[in-house]
Every structure is written in C-alpha cells, then in structure tokens.
Enzyme design. Structure first.
Site, PDB file in Angstrom:
ATOM      1  N   TYR A 144      51.699  53.259  91.805  1.00  0.00           N
ATOM      2  CA  TYR A 144      50.302  53.510  91.439  1.00  0.00           C
ATOM      3  C   TYR A 144      49.582  54.096  92.639  1.00  0.00           C
ATOM      4  O   TYR A 144      49.759  53.639  93.772  1.00  0.00           O
ATOM      5  CB  TYR A 144      49.636  52.189  91.031  1.00  0.00           C
ATOM      6  CG  TYR A 144      48.153  52.295  90.721  1.00  0.00           C
ATOM      7  CD1 TYR A 144      47.703  52.916  89.551  1.00  0.00           C
ATOM      8  CD2 TYR A 144      47.205  51.764  91.593  1.00  0.00           C
ATOM      9  CE1 TYR A 144      46.345  53.000  89.263  1.00  0.00           C
ATOM     10  CE2 TYR A 144      45.840  51.846  91.309  1.00  0.00           C
ATOM     11  CZ  TYR A 144      45.419  52.468  90.144  1.00  0.00           C
ATOM     12  OH  TYR A 144      44.076  52.544  89.871  1.00  0.00           O
ATOM     13  N   ASP A 239      51.577  57.020 100.713  1.00  0.00           N
ATOM     14  CA  ASP A 239      50.378  56.331 100.256  1.00  0.00           C
ATOM     15  C   ASP A 239      50.446  54.905 100.805  1.00  0.00           C
ATOM     16  O   ASP A 239      51.105  54.030 100.239  1.00  0.00           O
ATOM     17  CB  ASP A 239      50.305  56.342  98.728  1.00  0.00           C
ATOM     18  CG  ASP A 239      49.056  55.624  98.215  1.00  0.00           C
ATOM     19  OD1 ASP A 239      48.283  55.104  99.055  1.00  0.00           O
ATOM     20  OD2 ASP A 239      48.849  55.574  96.987  1.00  0.00           O
ATOM     21  N   LYS A 267      41.837  49.860 101.347  1.00  0.00           N
ATOM     22  CA  LYS A 267      41.966  48.405 101.428  1.00  0.00           C
ATOM     23  C   LYS A 267      41.669  47.841 102.836  1.00  0.00           C
ATOM     24  O   LYS A 267      40.503  47.767 103.202  1.00  0.00           O
ATOM     25  CB  LYS A 267      43.327  47.989 100.864  1.00  0.00           C
ATOM     26  CG  LYS A 267      43.403  48.426  99.374  1.00  0.00           C
ATOM     27  CD  LYS A 267      44.519  47.849  98.551  1.00  0.00           C
ATOM     28  CE  LYS A 267      44.275  48.191  97.083  1.00  0.00           C
ATOM     29  NZ  LYS A 267      45.306  48.916  96.410  1.00  0.00           N
TER      30      LYS A 267
HETATM   31  C1  LIG Z   1      44.909  50.178  95.503  1.00  0.00           C
HETATM   32  C2  LIG Z   1      45.707  51.407  95.647  1.00  0.00           C
HETATM   33  C3  LIG Z   1      45.157  52.678  95.426  1.00  0.00           C
HETATM   34  C4  LIG Z   1      43.772  52.875  94.876  1.00  0.00           C
HETATM   35  O1  LIG Z   1      42.787  52.386  95.705  1.00  0.00           O
HETATM   36  P1  LIG Z   1      41.325  52.095  95.083  1.00  0.00           P
HETATM   37  O2  LIG Z   1      40.515  51.746  96.274  1.00  0.00           O
HETATM   38  O3  LIG Z   1      41.518  50.988  94.107  1.00  0.00           O
HETATM   39  O4  LIG Z   1      40.883  53.343  94.429  1.00  0.00           O
HETATM   40  C5  LIG Z   1      45.926  53.784  95.714  1.00  0.00           C
HETATM   41  N1  LIG Z   1      47.185  53.660  96.173  1.00  0.00           N
HETATM   42  C6  LIG Z   1      47.762  52.459  96.377  1.00  0.00           C
HETATM   43  C7  LIG Z   1      49.147  52.382  96.897  1.00  0.00           C
HETATM   44  C8  LIG Z   1      47.048  51.290  96.108  1.00  0.00           C
HETATM   45  O5  LIG Z   1      47.630  50.106  96.277  1.00  0.00           O
END
Ligand SMILES: *Cc1c(COP(=O)(O)O)cnc(C)c1O
Length: 427
Positions: A144, A239, A267
């Site tokens: 994701y 990512d 995060k």
């Molecule tokens: C949480 C997450 C996202 C999205 O981040 P948001 O701040 O919720 O938009 C993208 N990539 C990864 C790997 C994530 O864990």
C-alpha cells in the site's frame, strides 16, 4: 469491559461520517465489534472515553515512536504554536528537520516536505515519470502506498498482468499504467520489463512490506530490484513512509544497505502531526519546481507545528542506546508471543523487523500476498478481541503491522505477554 460511551458515540458518528470513521480500518470491520472512542493517549497507553486503559501497539498506525504525548514533543508544538501555526514562507525549522532526516538517511541528498504519505508517493511517482519520460510504474501485490488513483491497484490473476482498479472511481486508463508484480519475486519483475521495454518509469516498493502485515524481503530481492532498475534506466523508489525509523532508524535502505534513487517518508518524521516527504538523488530532485518543471506544491507544507514535532521526535530517538533498547523490547515481545503460542499449540507465523511486527494465524510462511492472504481472519479476530479485553490494543486487522515506541519498556512487554498467555489459555 464497559464501553457504553463508545457505543453511543459510534451511533452518532455513523450519521456524520461514512462508517462512523475518517479512515476505513478504524471501523473494526475486519475483527467485529465496534471501534473505541479515544479520550487521550499517554506514553504506551490509550484511554477510551469509558476510562478503559490499553497498551497501544497501533500508535496512530506508526508515527508515534516516542509514544503518546511525549512531554518534549508536546512542548515543541506548544512553543511553535505561540509563534504562529503556518507562514506559507520558508523557515529555519524546515532546514533543521531536513538535516535531521538526512543524518539518518544519507541517500537523501535533497528533500521536499509534503503533508502526508499519500502526497509523498504520488509526487515521487510524478517525478520518476518526469525524469524518465516514461508512463508505466510497477508496484507489488499487497503493498500500500496511500490512496492516489494510480496506486489503488492490485494484481489481477497471474503475475505479469495489467492492473485492475481496486476501487470504483479509479479510471481504467489511470490504472492501466500501473503494473503489478509479486513481492519477493524478481522473475515477475523481469517479465514486466520484458513485456514493456523502455516504458517503465520506476518501481515503488515497501522495502519491508508492512501493509499486508509485516513481510520481510527475502535475501537478494531488494538487491535485484536495484540491479534491474539500474540496468533498465528506471527509478527505484523505496516507500519508507512506514519503515523509515522503524525497521532501523536509517530505514530499510540502511538496514539492507541498498541505495534507492528516491525515498518517500511520512509517519515518524512528523512526530504525530501530518507530514510526508520525498527525496533522493540531487540530479532527480532538480526536476522539481521551481528549479525544474515537475510541479508539486502545498499550502501547509513545511508548517512550523509539524516541523517542530518532527524535530523533537527525531532528537529524542537520537539519544545513545535508543535503538538497542527498542530492538531488545521488540525481540522480547516477538519471543514471548512465539513461545506462548507454541505452548498453547496455536499455529502462528510471527514476523518482525525492528519495531514492526505481525502475528499471522497461519501455517504458511508469509512471503507475498498469496501466502499472506491464507491467514485465518476469524482466529485473528478472536485474538484481537481477547487482547482488547486483556488491555492490549492491536491493529484491528490481520493484515496490518504492530508498532513499538520508546515507552514500551520491559515491564510493558511483560504485561503484554501475560495478556497473550491469557488469550491463548481460554482459546
Ligand atoms: C501509511 C502509508 C502511506 C500513506 O501515508 P498517509 O499519510 O496515510 O497518506 C504510504 N505508504 C506507506 C508504505 C504507508 O505505510
């Protein structure tokens, strides 16, 4: 457990918000029951509106590596707020947070702050496309990367297939440029490059998958992605929105010693406030406006509240011995869950990298989405509810990661293992 107030608030919330929530997994649909309404967080604990206390392993889905309401983070936010919440102009705080992030992740030579992980990944992909002048991207089944249209795509049947939209509202034309490969399967990646020569702008990957539950990369997988993208002139995007500061303070790129072209973050770097970032090679970042032509902007990007919270959080974890303590606590939890399950005769697959972990109710080793999705969701739901009754708040889905903070001391881990023992005793 009395959750009377949560029950009545949830009824009201369902009239106001779709499903009563502002982000889907919060609704507890995958585990049954109903969400708890939270009154406050403190250190390793969450308190619901009925006064129940839980040891929290969700930590706002990863950001809170310093636990809830850490006094130093709270103070940084208070001090910043006194000087104004947003300027829409440059400030020293942006430089401080950028340098702090780059100290941990030297592959990031230049950075751009945004407001969420979703913004970070969609911008990084736009940049990869601008840089390579190619349209197609590869993502992995079960990974994701936020909710941008082109990323809401999972595999069709088989490996080298065109992606199909995962959500109504995603135009087929947008999804068509997203190719889906199997995590931990380099052959599936090679097949896509063979089928679409010189058309693939880049690969985006969670270097340790976290959004299907924690699935570590097999030996050689990340190295292979690096070699293939270099050979093909494609951009490799790690990512690390979740893995950054979590599988190692320097992210998966430090843990496995791989140099991606671009990295996305979020995060942890916001210290609990909304922040995202993308960055990497100087040469590629030079394409970003106003230096280059790739347009990307943000009204509240780099705002002093979020920057201050991020700076405070990163400075707390920079303290001597911090990572070792976190790693020890996480290893202790992992060993405790494993041995308790074994004693109780409950088959599980326990995965963990650094401060991220998942307990899969499965007899199959998790390597990709196909081997993950066979996990027993009903058993997980039962475990989740029992843990909640025993005062431990886990992510309300089998396919999510759990997280630790620096407030999850040895005593907290002991209490958690007691709760696991109790859960399995009445299994
Ligand atoms: C949480 C997450 C996202 C999205 O981040 P948001 O701040 O919720 O938009 C993208 N990539 C990864 C790997 C994530 O864990």
């Amino acid at each position: 457990m009395n959750i009377t107030k949560s029950i009545s608030l949830f009824q009201e919330a369902q009239k106001l918000f779709p499903g009563g929530v502002n982000s889907p997994v919060r609704a507890f649909r995958a585990v049954g029951g109903q969400p708890l309404f939270i009154d406050r967080g403190e250190g390793p604990y969450l308190y619901d509106v009925d006064g129940n206390r839980y040891i929290d392993y969700v930590l706002s889905w990863g950001p809170l590596i310093t636990g809830h309401a850490h006094p130093k983070v709270v103070e940084a936010i208070q001090q910043a707020a006194l000087k104004g919440t947003s300027y829409g102009a440059p400030s020293l705080l942006e430089i401080d947070l950028a340098k702090s992030v780059m100290d941990f992740m030297p592959n990031i030579e230049m950075i751009r702050f945004v407001n969420s992980g979703t913004e970070a990944t969609m911008s990084a992909l736009r940049l990869a496309r601008a840089y390579t002048k190619r349209d197609k991207i590869i993502k992995f089944d079960g990974c994701y990367h936020g909710h941008a249209d082109m990323l809401l795509v999972q595999a069709g049947s088989g490996v080298a297939t065109l992606g199909l939209p995962d959500s109504p509202g995603v135009p087929a034309a947008v999804a068509a440029d997203t190719l889906v490969a199997n995590f931990n399967d380099l052959d599936s990646v090679e097949a896509l490059f063979k089928k679409y020569p010189e058309q693939i702008a880049g690969i985006i990957v969670e270097p340790v998958a976290g959004n299907m539950g924690v699935v570590p990369p097999v030996k050689g997988f990340l190295e292979g992605l690096r070699a293939i993208t270099s050979r093909e002139g494609s951009v490799l995007i790690f990512d690390e929105v979740m893995t950054g500061f979590r599988v190692h303070f320097g992210g998966a790129q430090t843990l496995y010693n791989i140099k991606p072209d671009l990295t996305t973050l979020g995060k942890v770097i916001g210290g609990g406030l909304p922040v995202g970032a993308y960055g990497g090679k100087h040469e590629i970042m030079q394409m970003v406006a106003p230096v280059g032509a790739m347009y990307q902007a943000g009204t509240l990007s780099g705002n002093p509240l979020a920057m201050s919270a991020g700076i405070a959080a990163l400075s707390l974890i920079r303290e001597e011995g911090c990572w070792e303590k976190l790693e020890q606590a996480a290893a202790k939890l992992e060993a405790g869950i494993l041995s308790t399950a074994k004693q109780a005769g409950v088959p599980i697959q326990q995965t963990r990298v650094g401060t991220m972990f998942t307990t899969f109710f499965s007899e199959t080793e998790p390597k990709d989405w196909n081997t993950v999705k066979v996990a027993d969701k009903v058993r997980f739901g039962k475990f989740f509810q029992k843990m909640l009754e025993n005062g431990v708040y886990l992510a309300p889905s089998q396919f999510e990661a759990g997280f630790l903070s620096i407030m999850h001391t040895s005593t907290i881990i002991d209490k958690t293992i007691e709760a696991v023992t109790e859960a399995f005793r009445t299994w």
